[in-house]
Design a protein around this motif. Structure first.
Motif, PDB file in Angstrom:
ATOM      1  N   UNK A  22      10.585   0.832  49.707  1.00 54.40           N
ATOM      2  CA  UNK A  22      11.545   1.718  49.431  1.00 54.40           C
ATOM      3  C   UNK A  22      12.548   1.397  50.695  1.00 54.40           C
ATOM      4  N   UNK A  23      13.239   1.385  50.088  1.00 54.06           N
ATOM      5  CA  UNK A  23      15.048   1.493  50.712  1.00 54.06           C
ATOM      6  C   UNK A  23      16.149   3.151  50.279  1.00 54.06           C
ATOM      7  N   UNK A  24      16.920   3.130  50.964  1.00 49.13           N
ATOM      8  CA  UNK A  24      18.137   4.369  50.942  1.00 49.13           C
ATOM      9  C   UNK A  24      19.509   3.541  50.552  1.00 49.13           C
ATOM     10  N   UNK A  25      20.619   4.270  49.752  1.00 51.42           N
ATOM     11  CA  UNK A  25      21.643   3.585  49.195  1.00 51.42           C
ATOM     12  C   UNK A  25      22.154   4.646  49.829  1.00 51.42           C
ATOM     13  N   UNK A  26      23.169   4.098  50.488  1.00 51.08           N
ATOM     14  CA  UNK A  26      24.292   5.000  50.769  1.00 51.08           C
ATOM     15  C   UNK A  26      25.852   4.799  50.346  1.00 51.08           C
ATOM     16  N   UNK A  27      26.255   6.115  49.472  1.00 47.56           N
ATOM     17  CA  UNK A  27      26.996   5.510  48.550  1.00 47.56           C
ATOM     18  C   UNK A  27      28.506   6.429  48.444  1.00 47.56           C
ATOM     19  N   UNK A  28      29.293   5.854  48.499  1.00 46.44           N
ATOM     20  CA  UNK A  28      31.012   6.224  49.069  1.00 46.44           C
ATOM     21  C   UNK A  28      31.731   6.039  47.994  1.00 46.44           C
ATOM     22  N   UNK A  29      31.784   6.721  47.312  1.00 47.90           N
ATOM     23  CA  UNK A  29      33.771   6.921  46.261  1.00 47.90           C
ATOM     24  C   UNK A  29      34.904   7.481  46.230  1.00 47.90           C
ATOM     25  N   UNK A  30      35.051   7.703  48.131  1.00 46.32           N
ATOM     26  CA  UNK A  30      36.196   7.663  48.476  1.00 46.32           C
ATOM     27  C   UNK A  30      36.708   8.889  49.198  1.00 46.32           C
ATOM     28  N   UNK A  31      35.906   9.630  48.476  1.00 50.70           N
ATOM     29  CA  UNK A  31      35.679  10.767  49.242  1.00 50.70           C
ATOM     30  C   UNK A  31      34.909  11.565  49.532  1.00 50.70           C
ATOM     31  N   UNK A  32      33.539  11.360  48.785  1.00 50.59           N
ATOM     32  CA  UNK A  32      32.312  12.106  49.106  1.00 50.59           C
ATOM     33  C   UNK A  32      30.995  10.693  49.771  1.00 50.59           C
ATOM     34  N   UNK A  33      30.602  10.730  50.023  1.00 49.54           N
ATOM     35  CA  UNK A  33      29.169  10.452  50.776  1.00 49.54           C
ATOM     36  C   UNK A  33      28.196  10.876  50.942  1.00 49.54           C
ATOM     37  N   UNK A  34      27.085   9.984  50.305  1.00 47.84           N
ATOM     38  CA  UNK A  34      25.727   9.917  49.735  1.00 47.84           C
ATOM     39  C   UNK A  34      24.632   9.412  50.146  1.00 47.84           C
ATOM     40  N   UNK A  35      23.251   9.400  50.524  1.00 45.38           N
ATOM     41  CA  UNK A  35      22.502   8.661  50.689  1.00 45.38           C
ATOM     42  C   UNK A  35      21.462   9.231  50.153  1.00 45.38           C
ATOM     43  N   UNK A  36      21.244   7.519  49.207  1.00 43.59           N
ATOM     44  CA  UNK A  36      19.976   8.121  48.033  1.00 43.59           C
ATOM     45  C   UNK A  36      19.393   7.740  48.532  1.00 43.59           C
ATOM     46  N   UNK A  37      17.393   7.672  48.228  1.00 40.06           N
ATOM     47  CA  UNK A  37      15.837   6.357  48.652  1.00 40.06           C
ATOM     48  C   UNK A  37      15.344   6.302  47.463  1.00 40.06           C
ATOM     49  N   UNK A  38      15.733   5.543  47.791  1.00 42.55           N
ATOM     50  CA  UNK A  38      14.874   4.714  46.038  1.00 42.55           C
ATOM     51  C   UNK A  38      13.548   4.198  46.210  1.00 42.55           C
TER      52      UNK A  38
END
Length: 134
Positions: free
Chosen positions: A63-79
């Motif tokens: 597993x690993x985490x993917x930290x995403x940011x679209x410039x307005x929102x930040x979100x972490x998803x674990x795959x």
């Protein structure tokens, strides 16, 4: 946020399962495939965005985490499932971290490597997003 989970067809068998990614699973034509492995648990990968390229990430093992940011929102998803992947569309900043021991991240990309498609500085990414969202 312009990302989505996509289930990969899974054929279950008592001898072991198989998942297949063919032309109809992804919303783009595969142009490049690469994978990350032997990543130390404290290391980070990614740290960039793409102007046009789309990527599909799968945790083949571990597993690993993917930290995403679209410039307005930040979100972490674990795959952590080899039969489900994360589609990251263009214009999303991504960082990969928290790799478990033995993890393997498969990446299927919509384009061949092109350095001009990368934004590798977060402040430049934010400026790009402000300009491109107009």
């Amino acid at each position: 946020m312009n990302v989505e989970f996509i289930s990969i067809p899974k054929i279950e068998d008592n001898r072991g399962n198989i998942s297949v990614i063919e032309h109809d699973v992804l919303p783009f034509e595969m142009k490049r495939v690469y994978y990350l492995y032997d990543v130390p648990s404290a290391a980070e990968r990614g740290g960039h965005s793409h102007k046009t390229q789309k990527e599909f990430l799968i945790a083949l093992s571990g597993s690993f985490d993917v930290v995403l940011n679209d410039g307005k929102e930040k979100r972490t998803i674990t795959l952590n499932k080899p039969f489900e992947g994360l589609l990251i569309n263009q214009g999303i900043w991504r960082e990969l971290n928290n790799f478990s021991s033995g993890s393997v991240c498969l990446v299927i990309a919509s384009a061949v490597f092109d350095e001009d498609d990368y934004i590798r500085d977060f402040d430049q990414f934010i400026a790009y997003k402000l300009f491109s969202d107009r």
